[in-house]
Write an enzyme that holds these catalytic residues in place. Structure first.
Site, PDB file in Angstrom:
ATOM      1  N   TYR A  19       0.830  -1.204   0.000  1.00  0.00           N
ATOM      2  CA  TYR A  19       0.000   0.000   0.000  1.00  0.00           C
ATOM      3  C   TYR A  19       0.864   1.254   0.000  1.00  0.00           C
ATOM      4  CZ  TYR A  19      -4.061  -2.927   0.441  1.00  0.00           C
ATOM      5  OH  TYR A  19      -5.036  -3.852   0.185  1.00  0.00           O
ATOM      6  N   TYR A 147     -11.832  -7.670   6.239  1.00  0.00           N
ATOM      7  CA  TYR A 147     -10.677  -7.672   5.333  1.00  0.00           C
ATOM      8  C   TYR A 147     -10.285  -9.123   5.092  1.00  0.00           C
ATOM      9  CZ  TYR A 147      -6.051  -7.309   3.368  1.00  0.00           C
ATOM     10  OH  TYR A 147      -4.967  -7.455   2.540  1.00  0.00           O
ATOM     11  N   ASP A 248     -12.421 -16.976   8.270  1.00  0.00           N
ATOM     12  CA  ASP A 248     -11.083 -16.517   7.917  1.00  0.00           C
ATOM     13  C   ASP A 248     -10.326 -16.249   9.219  1.00  0.00           C
ATOM     14  OD1 ASP A 248      -8.832 -15.090   7.265  1.00  0.00           O
ATOM     15  OD2 ASP A 248      -9.837 -13.726   5.858  1.00  0.00           O
ATOM     16  N   LYS A 277      -0.714 -16.326   7.982  1.00  0.00           N
ATOM     17  CA  LYS A 277       0.076 -15.452   8.859  1.00  0.00           C
ATOM     18  C   LYS A 277       0.973 -16.196   9.861  1.00  0.00           C
ATOM     19  CE  LYS A 277      -1.833 -11.004   8.044  1.00  0.00           C
ATOM     20  NZ  LYS A 277      -3.162 -10.674   7.569  1.00  0.00           N
TER      21      LYS A 277
HETATM   22  C1  LIG Z   1      -3.703 -10.690   6.177  1.00  0.00           C
HETATM   23  C2  LIG Z   1      -5.049 -11.273   5.988  1.00  0.00           C
HETATM   24  C3  LIG Z   1      -5.414 -11.879   4.772  1.00  0.00           C
HETATM   25  C4  LIG Z   1      -4.495 -11.901   3.572  1.00  0.00           C
HETATM   26  O1  LIG Z   1      -3.344 -12.625   3.799  1.00  0.00           O
HETATM   27  P1  LIG Z   1      -2.046 -12.353   2.867  1.00  0.00           P
HETATM   28  O2  LIG Z   1      -1.068 -13.382   3.330  1.00  0.00           O
HETATM   29  O3  LIG Z   1      -1.614 -10.955   3.135  1.00  0.00           O
HETATM   30  O4  LIG Z   1      -2.471 -12.557   1.461  1.00  0.00           O
HETATM   31  C5  LIG Z   1      -6.669 -12.429   4.686  1.00  0.00           C
HETATM   32  N1  LIG Z   1      -7.530 -12.404   5.722  1.00  0.00           N
HETATM   33  C6  LIG Z   1      -7.211 -11.840   6.902  1.00  0.00           C
HETATM   34  C7  LIG Z   1      -8.200 -11.858   8.036  1.00  0.00           C
HETATM   35  C8  LIG Z   1      -5.963 -11.245   7.079  1.00  0.00           C
HETATM   36  O5  LIG Z   1      -5.654 -10.658   8.243  1.00  0.00           O
END
Ligand SMILES: *Cc1c(COP(=O)(O)O)cnc(C)c1O
Length: 429
Positions: A19, A147, A248, A277
């Site tokens: 970004y 997100y 997610d 992550k």
């Molecule tokens: C960071 C994140 C993503 C995307 O993961 P990347 O490894 O950056 O592609 C998707 N969902 C959530 C909740 C996130 O925090």
């Protein structure tokens, strides 16, 4: 900006950051090395890390056990294609993930990043309904302030108005959005909270493949914490309206909210789960999408009978071996007590910020501390102040937030909190 440093000059003209822009006027700091909770800059300054490299470095940097796991795997192979071949690190990691996640989740798809894991989850949901000859169920329902990543499918279910992705809105698949719940983590959830979601389900369930949500903590879309009761209601609604539930947990997974997975706060089970992550302890990129046995069986028994996705670097052995070592470190540690202690210190330590008239809210869950301001921060002036105070904190928009590595000591955590509170007190408003 002074660009006498060659590395900085080349970076400034040629390298994109997240970004950011080429020739951006925001400061960039060259890192020499990182060890434990400390980041050492090339100018010799040492910063306490408050970000865990965006939720991921839960054991800190340069950890001997993780280093050893990579080195050992490197002796066997760095990578091998996953089409038609398999290997111990991938199978062991899959078994381990199946064991620690809710029972119905039995099938693991390894992806290269969180965004891809979300795209894979969405494709699985679409292919599940296609296999059941209900191909009209191919859209998604989500709540605002979410997100889910930066790829096109992930963008299509991320908050449409928060500015991260709005310029792409004409290129995105149109999904269904409902207002996010108002109930905070500790509050009960009322029908006022669930009504917008149920309204969308009632009218559009025939087109909806799945609801996708971040459980309990909405991350980059606003760092909002909502009631476990809401998540329970969502699970009930998914079953009632015959849509799948995708959770997610890319940010919340692996202990960050005080439970191993945030869905455990509500005692519910998704049909599909995304992890990423902290999966490798922040060492390298790896993500996973887990599906229930029912989804795996339905896709196998339908047309074309194969799940249609397959990244080149799927189940990279170095990443899988590191993830296994990271999980072992976590699960063999008293991580609940550790995260509980960080939670308590963040809660008491950040509270002083609540008194400032430019601070709207201070909230903490697990090892996540958030200071929400009334106005967006000016990163250009604020970032150097944090660095001068000896901490690495990366605010965005109106949010200054901390999610330190779990291995942070009490003394390091107090230094981090004191530095952040001092900088927040001095923000011009
Ligand atoms: C960071 C994140 C993503 C995307 O993961 P990347 O490894 O950056 O592609 C998707 N969902 C959530 C909740 C996130 O925090």
């Amino acid at each position: 900006m002074p660009l006498e440093n060659t590395l900085l000059k080349q970076d400034y003209y040629h390298v994109w950051h997240p970004y950011s822009a080429i020739q951006a006027d925001t400061p960039i700091y060259p890192v020499q090395s990182a060890q434990g909770v400390y980041i050492t800059l090339t100018d010799g300054r040492v910063l306490i890390d408050g970000m865990s490299s965006w939720w991921s470095a839960i054991h800190g940097y340069n950890h001997p056990v993780l280093n050893q796991a990579i080195n050992a795997q490197l002796d066997d192979m760095a990578h091998i294609m996953f089409g038609g071949l398999t290997h111990q690190p991938a199978v062991d990691l899959a078994m381990q993930l199946v064991e620690i996640t809710p029972e119905p989740l039995q099938a693991v798809f390894f992806a290269d990043s969180g965004s891809v894991a979300v795209d894979v989850a969405m494709k699985m949901a679409v292919q599940y309904w296609y296999s059941k000859k209900q191909a009209d169920k191919n859209k998604f329902l989500t709540i605002r302030h979410g997100y889910h990543g930066d790829t096109f499918a992930a963008m299509s279910v991320s908050d449409p108005d928060n500015g991260m992705h709005s310029l792409f809105s004409n290129s995105l698949i149109k999904q269904f959005f409902a207002d996010a719940p108002d109930c905070t983590f500790a509050e009960p959830c009322t029908t006022k909270d669930t009504a917008p979601l149920e309204h969308q389900l009632k009218h559009h369930h025939a087109q909806i493949a799945a609801i996708i949500l971040e459980p309990i903590v909405q991350g980059a879309g606003g760092m909002r914490f909502y009631s476990p009761e809401y998540l329970k209601q969502v699970r009930t609604l998914c079953t009632k309206y015959n849509v799948l539930l995708i959770l997610d947990e890319i940010a919340t997974g692996f202990g960050r909210t005080g439970k191993l997975f945030a869905c455990e706060h509500a005692n519910i089970t998704p049909d599909i789960l995304c992890l990423g992550k902290a999966l490798t302890g922040g060492y390298m990129t790896l993500a996973a999408t887990l599906a229930s046995q029912n989804i795996a069986d339905t896709i196998r028994n339908g047309e074309p009978g194969l799940f249609m996705h397959g990244p080149t670097f799927m189940a990279n052995p170095l990443a899988c071996a590191t993830a296994l070592a990271s999980l072992k470190l976590l699960l063999n540690s008293p991580w609940q007590a550790t995260v509980g202690n960080i939670e308590q210190k963040l809660s008491s330590g950040l509270q002083v910020c609540q008194q400032y008239s430019h601070v709207k809210d201070v909230r903490v869950i697990g090892a996540i501390g958030v200071i929400e301001l009334y106005q967006p921060v000016d990163l250009k002036t604020l970032q150097p102040k944090f660095v001068d105070a000896g901490v690495w904190v990366r605010p965005f928009n109106k949010l200054i937030y901390l999610m330190p590595p779990f291995i942070i000591s009490d003394a390091e955590l107090s230094s981090l909190i004191d530095a952040v509170c001092t900088v927040v007190a001095e923000i011009e408003h």
